[in-house]
Design a protein around this motif. Structure first.
Motif, PDB file in Angstrom:
ATOM      1  N   ASN A 163       3.975   2.445 -19.401  1.00 31.31           N
ATOM      2  CA  ASN A 163       2.736   3.178 -19.092  1.00 31.31           C
ATOM      3  C   ASN A 163       1.997   2.531 -17.929  1.00 31.31           C
ATOM      4  OD1 ASN A 163       3.256   4.918 -21.173  1.00 31.31           O
ATOM      5  ND2 ASN A 163       1.636   4.175 -22.515  1.00 31.31           N
ATOM      6  N   THR A 164       2.744   2.205 -16.910  1.00 28.93           N
ATOM      7  CA  THR A 164       2.183   1.447 -15.796  1.00 28.93           C
ATOM      8  C   THR A 164       2.577   2.076 -14.467  1.00 28.93           C
ATOM      9  OG1 THR A 164       2.265  -0.604 -17.082  1.00 28.93           O
ATOM     10  CG2 THR A 164       2.083  -0.824 -14.696  1.00 28.93           C
ATOM     11  N   VAL A 165       1.637   2.065 -13.557  1.00 34.44           N
ATOM     12  CA  VAL A 165       1.875   2.498 -12.184  1.00 34.44           C
ATOM     13  C   VAL A 165       1.731   1.275 -11.285  1.00 34.44           C
ATOM     14  CG1 VAL A 165       1.053   3.934 -10.290  1.00 34.44           C
ATOM     15  CG2 VAL A 165       1.069   4.828 -12.611  1.00 34.44           C
ATOM     16  N   TYR A 166       2.592   1.191 -10.304  1.00 31.64           N
ATOM     17  CA  TYR A 166       2.598   0.037  -9.403  1.00 31.64           C
ATOM     18  C   TYR A 166       2.310   0.466  -7.968  1.00 31.64           C
ATOM     19  CZ  TYR A 166       5.094  -2.087 -13.312  1.00 31.64           C
ATOM     20  OH  TYR A 166       5.456  -2.546 -14.552  1.00 31.64           O
ATOM     21  N   LEU A 167       1.712  -0.437  -7.242  1.00 35.03           N
ATOM     22  CA  LEU A 167       1.572  -0.282  -5.798  1.00 35.03           C
ATOM     23  C   LEU A 167       2.132  -1.553  -5.169  1.00 35.03           C
ATOM     24  CD1 LEU A 167       0.522   1.507  -3.478  1.00 35.03           C
ATOM     25  CD2 LEU A 167      -1.572   0.123  -3.522  1.00 35.03           C
ATOM     26  N   GLN A 168       3.323  -1.440  -4.627  1.00 39.44           N
ATOM     27  CA  GLN A 168       3.943  -2.563  -3.934  1.00 39.44           C
ATOM     28  C   GLN A 168       3.460  -2.552  -2.488  1.00 39.44           C
ATOM     29  OE1 GLN A 168       6.049  -5.067  -5.028  1.00 39.44           O
ATOM     30  NE2 GLN A 168       5.804  -5.909  -2.954  1.00 39.44           N
ATOM     31  N   MET A 169       2.836  -3.630  -2.078  1.00 41.94           N
ATOM     32  CA  MET A 169       2.255  -3.703  -0.745  1.00 41.94           C
ATOM     33  C   MET A 169       2.965  -4.804   0.045  1.00 41.94           C
ATOM     34  SD  MET A 169      -1.790  -3.273  -1.684  1.00 41.94           S
ATOM     35  CE  MET A 169      -1.888  -4.889  -2.466  1.00 41.94           C
ATOM     36  N   ASP A 170       3.622  -4.416   1.100  1.00 42.14           N
ATOM     37  CA  ASP A 170       4.350  -5.359   1.951  1.00 42.14           C
ATOM     38  C   ASP A 170       3.747  -5.366   3.350  1.00 42.14           C
ATOM     39  OD1 ASP A 170       7.288  -4.098   0.364  1.00 42.14           O
ATOM     40  OD2 ASP A 170       6.252  -5.968  -0.094  1.00 42.14           O
ATOM     41  N   THR A 171       4.070  -6.399   4.085  1.00 45.45           N
ATOM     42  CA  THR A 171       3.605  -6.555   5.470  1.00 45.45           C
ATOM     43  C   THR A 171       2.099  -6.316   5.549  1.00 45.45           C
ATOM     44  OG1 THR A 171       5.730  -5.513   6.081  1.00 45.45           O
ATOM     45  CG2 THR A 171       4.239  -6.058   7.858  1.00 45.45           C
ATOM     46  N   LEU A 172       1.374  -6.989   4.709  1.00 45.43           N
ATOM     47  CA  LEU A 172      -0.070  -6.805   4.650  1.00 45.43           C
ATOM     48  C   LEU A 172      -0.751  -7.326   5.912  1.00 45.43           C
ATOM     49  CD1 LEU A 172      -0.492  -7.757   0.919  1.00 45.43           C
ATOM     50  CD2 LEU A 172      -1.270  -5.607   1.935  1.00 45.43           C
ATOM     51  N   THR A 173      -1.820  -6.672   6.280  1.00 43.18           N
ATOM     52  CA  THR A 173      -2.629  -7.076   7.427  1.00 43.18           C
ATOM     53  C   THR A 173      -4.081  -7.259   6.961  1.00 43.18           C
ATOM     54  OG1 THR A 173      -3.365  -4.892   8.142  1.00 43.18           O
ATOM     55  CG2 THR A 173      -1.165  -5.577   8.835  1.00 43.18           C
ATOM     56  N   PRO A 174      -4.897  -7.937   7.749  1.00 44.34           N
ATOM     57  CA  PRO A 174      -6.309  -8.094   7.367  1.00 44.34           C
ATOM     58  C   PRO A 174      -7.008  -6.746   7.155  1.00 44.34           C
ATOM     59  CG  PRO A 174      -5.748  -9.690   9.055  1.00 44.34           C
ATOM     60  CD  PRO A 174      -4.556  -8.781   8.912  1.00 44.34           C
ATOM     61  N   GLU A 175      -6.531  -5.710   7.814  1.00 45.55           N
ATOM     62  CA  GLU A 175      -7.127  -4.377   7.654  1.00 45.55           C
ATOM     63  C   GLU A 175      -6.878  -3.792   6.270  1.00 45.55           C
ATOM     64  OE1 GLU A 175      -7.345  -5.670  11.449  1.00 45.55           O
ATOM     65  OE2 GLU A 175      -5.401  -5.317  10.472  1.00 45.55           O
ATOM     66  N   ASP A 176      -5.991  -4.390   5.513  1.00 47.21           N
ATOM     67  CA  ASP A 176      -5.736  -3.936   4.148  1.00 47.21           C
ATOM     68  C   ASP A 176      -6.696  -4.572   3.143  1.00 47.21           C
ATOM     69  OD1 ASP A 176      -2.285  -4.147   4.994  1.00 47.21           O
ATOM     70  OD2 ASP A 176      -3.445  -2.296   4.768  1.00 47.21           O
ATOM     71  N   THR A 177      -7.523  -5.467   3.608  1.00 49.95           N
ATOM     72  CA  THR A 177      -8.494  -6.101   2.723  1.00 49.95           C
ATOM     73  C   THR A 177      -9.457  -5.061   2.166  1.00 49.95           C
ATOM     74  OG1 THR A 177      -8.375  -8.243   3.839  1.00 49.95           O
ATOM     75  CG2 THR A 177     -10.394  -7.743   2.609  1.00 49.95           C
ATOM     76  N   ALA A 178      -9.541  -5.006   0.836  1.00 46.59           N
ATOM     77  CA  ALA A 178     -10.376  -3.992   0.189  1.00 46.59           C
ATOM     78  C   ALA A 178     -10.319  -4.196  -1.317  1.00 46.59           C
ATOM     79  CB  ALA A 178      -9.892  -2.588   0.535  1.00 46.59           C
ATOM     80  N   VAL A 179     -11.192  -3.478  -1.992  1.00 43.86           N
ATOM     81  CA  VAL A 179     -11.067  -3.336  -3.436  1.00 43.86           C
ATOM     82  C   VAL A 179     -10.186  -2.123  -3.690  1.00 43.86           C
ATOM     83  CG1 VAL A 179     -12.268  -2.928  -5.604  1.00 43.86           C
ATOM     84  CG2 VAL A 179     -13.310  -4.390  -3.859  1.00 43.86           C
ATOM     85  N   TYR A 180      -9.162  -2.306  -4.465  1.00 38.02           N
ATOM     86  CA  TYR A 180      -8.202  -1.235  -4.752  1.00 38.02           C
ATOM     87  C   TYR A 180      -8.448  -0.680  -6.153  1.00 38.02           C
ATOM     88  CZ  TYR A 180      -5.538  -2.260  -0.562  1.00 38.02           C
ATOM     89  OH  TYR A 180      -5.148  -2.412   0.743  1.00 38.02           O
ATOM     90  N   TYR A 181      -8.434   0.642  -6.231  1.00 41.74           N
ATOM     91  CA  TYR A 181      -8.683   1.341  -7.487  1.00 41.74           C
ATOM     92  C   TYR A 181      -7.490   2.222  -7.842  1.00 41.74           C
ATOM     93  CZ  TYR A 181     -13.573   0.265  -6.417  1.00 41.74           C
ATOM     94  OH  TYR A 181     -14.757  -0.369  -6.113  1.00 41.74           O
ATOM     95  N   CYS A 182      -7.185   2.282  -9.128  1.00 41.08           N
ATOM     96  CA  CYS A 182      -6.231   3.280  -9.581  1.00 41.08           C
ATOM     97  C   CYS A 182      -7.012   4.396 -10.279  1.00 41.08           C
ATOM     98  CB  CYS A 182      -5.175   2.692 -10.509  1.00 41.08           C
ATOM     99  SG  CYS A 182      -5.796   1.987 -12.044  1.00 41.08           S
ATOM    100  N   ALA A 183      -6.449   5.582 -10.232  1.00 39.55           N
ATOM    101  CA  ALA A 183      -7.134   6.742 -10.798  1.00 39.55           C
ATOM    102  C   ALA A 183      -6.110   7.763 -11.270  1.00 39.55           C
ATOM    103  CB  ALA A 183      -8.056   7.360  -9.750  1.00 39.55           C
ATOM    104  N   ALA A 184      -6.533   8.612 -12.186  1.00 33.38           N
ATOM    105  CA  ALA A 184      -5.648   9.617 -12.764  1.00 33.38           C
ATOM    106  C   ALA A 184      -6.140  11.014 -12.425  1.00 33.38           C
ATOM    107  CB  ALA A 184      -5.577   9.445 -14.278  1.00 33.38           C
ATOM    108  N   ALA A 185      -5.209  11.866 -12.016  1.00 32.50           N
ATOM    109  CA  ALA A 185      -5.521  13.252 -11.665  1.00 32.50           C
ATOM    110  C   ALA A 185      -4.667  14.195 -12.507  1.00 32.50           C
ATOM    111  CB  ALA A 185      -5.249  13.494 -10.186  1.00 32.50           C
ATOM    112  N   GLN A 186      -5.212  15.335 -12.809  1.00 28.35           N
ATOM    113  CA  GLN A 186      -4.461  16.300 -13.607  1.00 28.35           C
ATOM    114  C   GLN A 186      -3.244  16.802 -12.848  1.00 28.35           C
ATOM    115  OE1 GLN A 186      -7.345  19.259 -14.734  1.00 28.35           O
ATOM    116  NE2 GLN A 186      -8.044  18.059 -16.491  1.00 28.35           N
ATOM    117  N   ARG A 187      -2.259  17.183 -13.590  1.00 26.18           N
ATOM    118  CA  ARG A 187      -1.011  17.713 -13.029  1.00 26.18           C
ATOM    119  C   ARG A 187      -1.296  18.822 -12.028  1.00 26.18           C
ATOM    120  NH1 ARG A 187       3.978  17.741 -15.660  1.00 26.18           N
ATOM    121  NH2 ARG A 187       2.902  17.136 -17.583  1.00 26.18           N
TER     122      ARG A 187
END
Length: 122
Positions: A75-99
């Motif tokens: 029951n898990t969703v992943y976000l694999q983030m590679d080749t990160l840059t300073p511009e990727d600095t942020a608070v990351y949120y997961c969210a659920a949307a209806q089908r």
């Protein structure tokens, strides 16, 4: 009902994997998205995956670097983030949307988890 984790401090060029644990009821009926909000900026779409996991969606700024996936057994969703840059600095949120929602639009999401901070140093 949603709990994101996996944020932290990483050097530019490095990788992180974010996880979002979702209740079983939501996982089986909702597509999942990742958004982020950098300091002083509006929250923006990053990536999403539909209910079946057969379709994924990504913002142009992360294509080729970020991958979204979901694990039904966990029951898990992943976000694999590679080749990160300073511009990727942020608070990351997961969210659920209806089908069937437009996963690019923030207003499609009905459940939100707490954010996890990602900091990329140069």
């Amino acid at each position: 009902q949603l709990q994101a984790s996996g944020g932290g401090l990483v050097q530019a060029g490095g990788s992180l994997r974010l996880s979002c644990i979702i209740s079983g009821r939501l996982f089986s009926s909702h597509g999942m998205g990742w958004f982020r909000q950098a300091p002083g900026k509006e929250r923006e779409f990053v990536a999403a995956i539909n209910v079946s996991g057969m379709r994924t969606f990504r913002a142009d700024s992360v294509k080729g670097r970020f991958t979204v996936s979901r694990d039904k057994a966990k029951n898990t969703v992943y976000l694999q983030m590679d080749t990160l840059t300073p511009e990727d600095t942020a608070v990351y949120y997961c969210a659920a949307a209806q089908r069937g929602s437009n996963y690019y639009h923030e207003t499609s999401y009905v459940y939100w988890g707490r954010g996890t901070l990602v900091t990329v140093s140069s």
